[in-house]
Design an enzyme around this catalytic site. Structure first.
Site, mmCIF file in Angstrom:
data_model
loop_
_atom_site.group_PDB
_atom_site.id
_atom_site.type_symbol
_atom_site.label_atom_id
_atom_site.label_comp_id
_atom_site.label_asym_id
_atom_site.label_seq_id
_atom_site.Cartn_x
_atom_site.Cartn_y
_atom_site.Cartn_z
ATOM 1 N N SER A 170 0.802 -1.220 0.000
ATOM 2 C CA SER A 170 0.000 0.000 0.000
ATOM 3 C C SER A 170 0.840 1.277 0.000
ATOM 4 C CB SER A 170 -0.970 0.005 1.184
ATOM 5 O OG SER A 170 -0.288 -0.191 2.395
ATOM 6 N N HIS A 212 1.425 5.144 4.268
ATOM 7 C CA HIS A 212 0.514 5.699 3.265
ATOM 8 C C HIS A 212 0.873 7.139 2.933
ATOM 9 C CE1 HIS A 212 -2.935 2.619 4.161
ATOM 10 N NE2 HIS A 212 -1.857 2.070 3.650
#
Length: 512
Positions: A433, A485
């Site tokens: 991610s 992230h």
């Protein structure tokens, strides 16, 4: 009447043949390689559930998918046909799953032995009734771990494994397990309180544990529970030979009743599934055009499976996207065959296979910044990241080119890993991610600075909101590494800005 006969011949009877063949194939395969020969290096949860759950889709997609199309299913075509495929898969999977319980337990007899040392002589047996044994209560070895479960990791499960040595032997252990389930959505203070309560309660119960209250013992096979007991033993004996250790867990049920009604439900569940499919096949009309095309062996005009396989072709149109997707899938398969839990591996397991954590990286294991990008904390984690990666990279590959896309993915992933260890002192971070957010950082830059044509910018804003925005929001609720992230998103935006400053016109030309 002719229509019903055609539907039975072309759809239903092939379904029955394929179903029976698939069920028999897997059971013979499992019994021969695992039960009889013991050479199948896969954990019991894979053999008992995940492989039976996924295996039926292979014959369905190969032999039955095209046949279903001759049925004139109302509603959206693909959704209707998928419903038939799902019903067929369920009709095969349920009896296969039930039959694993029967095969695993029914293939072994109860062995009555006079002493614990006899267990070593019966290497290929599973159940034992031991007439006399003693346990060294004070030498028990504990191992405590936690796993998440449920959709979106909603549940937190604590496990305490206590390996207790039998007297007069060095490699046979009496296994005692305690576990507690709670919501993973509660705050950290409540989790710590529940953890302490669970540990104190387990310790009190173990002090009065009656080791002799047992009807028979079961030898644990290759499973998460066995791994838990082995970890307990390794805390005191780090150099032991794991394969030689025998873990026996007590059973208090009647041995002859261990199978329950599983044999009946193998056939009962298949009969129910076959009946449901019969109704589903008989009700709709025949699509005459599809029937003629099928008889002439014409391929489907709209074939989602073919499109998906083409998307995963590293020699196809989207080379870089396919390579990145395949690398993540292959890494997950390696994790699975290495014995990690397919749903919720523990942080310790993830760290051992290449997860990212500050202390290891600071001690010179810099490769973890890279390896952690391709490791995932369960199949749901992988699935969600594959969707995000497929969507994001497909919007960038034609603009950047295959080589630049892969380089950008790796650079953003490493920078995201650095952000994670900077922010978290003792968190094991894994997953693609961070690198994926790097790609979305590029998409954000290309959207803000109007690299994408006008007709695409609405779609890119929606994608950024749905994937990146919601992922960041869930990250604030806990359980997700938002540091990675944000690190990936910012690094991707910066890289996108640099590319725009140096080559804006070419990027706009590629995007159009």
């Amino acid at each position: 009447m002719n229509n019903i006969k055609t539907k039975l011949q072309e759809v239903y009877i092939p379904f029955l043949i394929v179903s029976i063949g698939t069920i028999l194939f897997y059971n013979i395969f499992r019994w021969t390689l695992d039960i009889k020969l013991g050479i199948l290096p896969l954990k019991e949860n894979l053999l008992n559930f995940w492989i039976p759950f996924t295996l039926p889709w292979i014959p369905i997609l190969i032999w039955l998918r095209r046949r279903i199309r001759i049925l004139n299913v109302r509603g959206k075509r693909d959704n209707g046909y998928f419903g038939y495929q799902f019903a067929m898969a369920a009709a095969m999977a349920v009896p296969i799953i039930i039959s694993q319980n029967y095969i695993e337990k029914g293939s072994f007899d109860l062995n009555e032995i006079s002493s614990i040392s006899k267990v070593k002589e019966l290497k290929n047996e599973k159940y034992f009734k031991i007439n006399s044994f003693n346990i060294d209560h004070n030498s028990s070895l504990p191992y405590l771990t936690a796993r998440t479960s449920g959709r979106n990791n909603d549940n937190l499960n604590f496990y305490l494994y206590l390996a207790c040595p039998f007297e007069e032997t060095s490699s046979i252990w009496y296994g005692v397990e305690y576990k507690k389930n709670l919501s993973n959505r509660i705050n950290e203070q409540r989790k710590n309180s529940e953890y302490r309560t669970f540990l104190n309660k387990s310790e009190r119960e173990f002090k009065t544990y009656n080791f002799q209250d047992v009807e028979y013992f079961e030898r644990l096979g290759y499973s998460d529970d066995r791994d838990g007991f082995i970890e307990a033993i390794k805390e005191r004996n780090p150099n032991l030979n794991e394969k030689e250790q025998i873990i026996l867990v007590p059973k208090n049920d009647v041995f002859e009743e261990r199978l329950g009604n599983s044999f009946f439900w193998i056939f009962g569940s298949f009969g129910i599934g076959a009946l449901v499919l019969l109704v589903m096949v008989v009700i709709p009309k025949i699509d005459e055009k599809e029937l003629n095309d099928f008889k002439k062996n014409k391929p489907l005009k709209e074939d989602d499976l073919k499109d998906m396989l083409g998307f995963l072709n590293p020699m196809g149109k989207n080379k870089a996207t396919a390579i990145l997707l395949l690398l993540n899938i292959i890494a997950f398969l390696i994790m699975t065959f290495d014995g990690l839990n397919i749903v919720s591996p523990t942080p310790k397991e993830l760290l051992e296979i290449g997860g990212n954590r500050r202390i290891e990286v600071m001690n010179g294991e810099y490769w973890r910044l890279f390896s952690s990008m391709f490791i995932h904390g369960g199949i749901l984690h992988l699935f969600m990241n594959l969707i995000g990666l497929g969507l994001g990279s497909s919007l960038l590959e034609n603009i950047l080119g295959s080589v630049k896309l892969i380089i950008t993915y790796i650079v953003c992933g490493i920078l995201a890993s650095l952000a994670s260890i900077y922010w978290h002192e003792n968190t094991v971070s894994v997953g693609a991610s961070g690198a994926i957010f790097g790609l979305y950082g590029l998409i954000l830059a290309f959207t803000v600075f109007k690299i994408y044509p006008n007709y695409m910018r609405g779609m890119t804003w929606m994608l950024l909101g749905l994937y990146a925005g919601l992922s960041l929001l869930f990250g604030f609720l806990g359980g997700i590494d938002n540091a990675a992230h944000f690190g990936g998103l910012i690094s991707g935006f910066v890289i996108g800005g640099i590319l725009i400053l140096t080559n804006k016109e070419q990027l706009k030309k590629n995007a159009s």
